[in-house]
Design an enzyme around this catalytic site. Structure first.
Site, mmCIF file in Angstrom:
data_model
loop_
_atom_site.group_PDB
_atom_site.id
_atom_site.type_symbol
_atom_site.label_atom_id
_atom_site.label_comp_id
_atom_site.label_asym_id
_atom_site.label_seq_id
_atom_site.Cartn_x
_atom_site.Cartn_y
_atom_site.Cartn_z
ATOM 1 N N ASP A 57 87.162 45.689 22.696
ATOM 2 C CA ASP A 57 88.005 44.562 22.308
ATOM 3 C C ASP A 57 88.306 44.608 20.807
ATOM 4 O O ASP A 57 89.054 43.780 20.291
ATOM 5 C CB ASP A 57 87.406 43.219 22.742
ATOM 6 C CG ASP A 57 86.052 42.923 22.120
ATOM 7 O OD1 ASP A 57 85.565 43.746 21.322
ATOM 8 O OD2 ASP A 57 85.477 41.852 22.423
ATOM 9 N N SER A 58 87.739 45.602 20.102
ATOM 10 C CA SER A 58 88.158 45.884 18.723
ATOM 11 C C SER A 58 89.665 46.147 18.696
ATOM 12 O O SER A 58 90.310 46.004 17.644
ATOM 13 C CB SER A 58 87.405 47.091 18.171
ATOM 14 O OG SER A 58 87.463 48.169 19.087
ATOM 15 N N ASP A 96 85.230 47.038 27.767
ATOM 16 C CA ASP A 96 84.620 45.865 27.144
ATOM 17 C C ASP A 96 85.033 44.616 27.910
ATOM 18 O O ASP A 96 86.218 44.440 28.222
ATOM 19 C CB ASP A 96 85.171 45.748 25.711
ATOM 20 C CG ASP A 96 84.087 45.532 24.685
ATOM 21 O OD1 ASP A 96 82.922 45.324 25.070
ATOM 22 O OD2 ASP A 96 84.419 45.585 23.492
ATOM 23 N N LYS A 126 80.946 46.614 29.385
ATOM 24 C CA LYS A 126 80.033 46.226 28.303
ATOM 25 C C LYS A 126 80.187 44.743 28.045
ATOM 26 O O LYS A 126 81.318 44.227 28.081
ATOM 27 C CB LYS A 126 80.344 47.022 27.029
ATOM 28 C CG LYS A 126 79.510 46.573 25.829
ATOM 29 C CD LYS A 126 79.636 47.507 24.640
ATOM 30 C CE LYS A 126 80.797 47.229 23.734
ATOM 31 N NZ LYS A 126 80.811 45.873 23.153
ATOM 32 N N GLU A 128 78.498 41.379 25.449
ATOM 33 C CA GLU A 128 77.785 41.137 24.196
ATOM 34 C C GLU A 128 76.676 40.103 24.354
ATOM 35 O O GLU A 128 76.766 39.212 25.183
ATOM 36 C CB GLU A 128 78.778 40.651 23.113
ATOM 37 C CG GLU A 128 79.777 41.708 22.699
ATOM 38 C CD GLU A 128 80.633 41.295 21.509
ATOM 39 O OE1 GLU A 128 80.403 40.215 20.914
ATOM 40 O OE2 GLU A 128 81.542 42.078 21.164
ATOM 41 N N GLU A 195 74.595 46.943 16.810
ATOM 42 C CA GLU A 195 75.628 46.910 15.768
ATOM 43 C C GLU A 195 75.110 46.214 14.515
ATOM 44 O O GLU A 195 74.612 45.083 14.567
ATOM 45 C CB GLU A 195 76.891 46.191 16.284
ATOM 46 C CG GLU A 195 77.974 46.112 15.213
ATOM 47 C CD GLU A 195 79.364 45.773 15.721
ATOM 48 O OE1 GLU A 195 79.556 45.663 16.941
ATOM 49 O OE2 GLU A 195 80.259 45.620 14.860
HETATM 50 O O1 KIV Z 1 84.992 46.594 20.634
HETATM 51 C C1 KIV Z 1 84.399 47.557 20.111
HETATM 52 O O2 KIV Z 1 85.014 48.518 19.632
HETATM 53 C C2 KIV Z 1 82.937 47.532 20.076
HETATM 54 C C3 KIV Z 1 82.250 48.589 19.270
HETATM 55 C C4 KIV Z 1 82.314 48.257 17.835
HETATM 56 C C5 KIV Z 1 80.861 48.817 19.732
HETATM 57 O O3 KIV Z 1 82.332 46.677 20.666
#
Ligand code: KIV
Length: 293
Positions: A57-58, A96, A126, A128, A195
């Site tokens: 989600d970056s 994510d 993934k 969080e 992180e």
């Molecule tokens: O969204 C993302 O790119 C991440 C990484 C920084 C681990 O969660």
């Protein structure tokens, strides 16, 4: 949904088997993960031999120009996962789960994880934090979907953490972080992202866990590393975190290429004859005759 679901044999052929990640930890082989957001970047990451691709989600920040990852939608991650999985064959693709897609209930979390796998083609998802995310992770694992955890700096809840800051810097916070990681492992997570935590804390968590840790800003003693595509390749304009290493300056390369293109369009140097299509002479003559008629 991808237009043509691949046949099982071709779908799995050449894919890194998920249990191999635990074997890599056992052998001390470092795991390489990078983010990617479309088919070409998925293909390039595969060609470079990375093990895991994160459709992160970056993307909300580095691709879509937002201030944070919070507004990213499930649909956005779904589309990008479809694109990445069309480009990448060997790496395991982790999608994510964006903020709001798993917090409400285990049922919501499972339903959205299923979409990312079934419609997006992800190999894993993934999510969080510890806390309620532990129960969500367990529910998704029980539904048959591999889950990666993520503790330390968790950008989706950066406001609660007081901003984009390193985590686990007091004995108490470090212990809480370790407990979260252990709980996520116990819930069935196959790997955990750490992180922005001090190397000593990342080392202790890595030693305490049987599953691999993937560090970002967590020092060199985690079982693997992850970096964000745009940060490491140098075409994200904002201030990159201190843990980013730039392996290329593609921003400069692209700007220079575009400037040359603009100059050649304006001067008439582009296109040249070799960039055009030929037409049979008699057809051209007939066309010109038609124009005059
Ligand atoms: O969204 C993302 O790119 C991440 C990484 C920084 C681990 O969660």
């Amino acid at each position: 949904m991808s237009e043509k679901p691949p046949r099982y044999a071709s779908w799995t052929a050449g894919k890194l088997p998920l249990p191999e990640l635990a074997e890599m930890k056992r052998r001390g082989d470092r795991i390489v993960m990078v983010t990617a957001y479309d088919a070409p970047s998925g293909r390039l990451a595969d060609a470079a031999g990375v093990d895991l691709i994160l459709v992160g989600d970056s993307s909300g920040m580095v691709v879509h120009g937002r201030e944070s990852t919070v507004p990213v939608s499930l649909e956005e991650i779904l589309y990008m996962t479809q694109w990445v999985t069309r480009g990448a064959r060997r790496p395991l693709v982790v999608a994510d789960m964006p903020f709001g897609s798993y917090e409400v209930s285990n049922e919501q979390a499972v339903a959205n994880a299923v979409r990312l796998v079934k419609e997006g083609g992800a190999d894993a998802v993934k999510l969080e934090r510890g806390g309620t995310s532990v129960a969500r992770a367990r529910a998704i694992v029980e539904a048959g979907i591999p889950v990666m955890g993520h503790v330390g700096l968790t950008p989706q809840t950066a406001t609660v953490l007081g901003g984009f800051k390193a985590q686990g810097r007091t004995a108490q916070r470090a212990k809480e972080l370790l407990d979260d990681a252990l709980a996520l492992q116990e819930a069935g997570c196959f790997a955990i992202v750490l992180e922005a935590v001090p190397p000593a804390v990342a080392r202790a968590v890595t030693r305490a866990l049987a599953v691999p840790t993937i560090g970002i800003g967590a020092g060199g003693d985690t079982d693997g590393q992850v970096l964000v595509w745009h940060d490491m390749l140098g075409f994200y304009e904002g201030r990159a975190p201190r843990f980013v290493k730039r392996y290329a300056d593609l921003g400069e390369v692209i700007t220079e290429a575009l400037a040359r293109y603009a100059e050649e369009v304006r001067s008439g140097a582009f296109p040249e004859e070799r960039h055009t299509y030929a037409m049979p002479e008699e057809e051209l003559a007939a066309f010109e005759a038609a124009l005059e008629a």
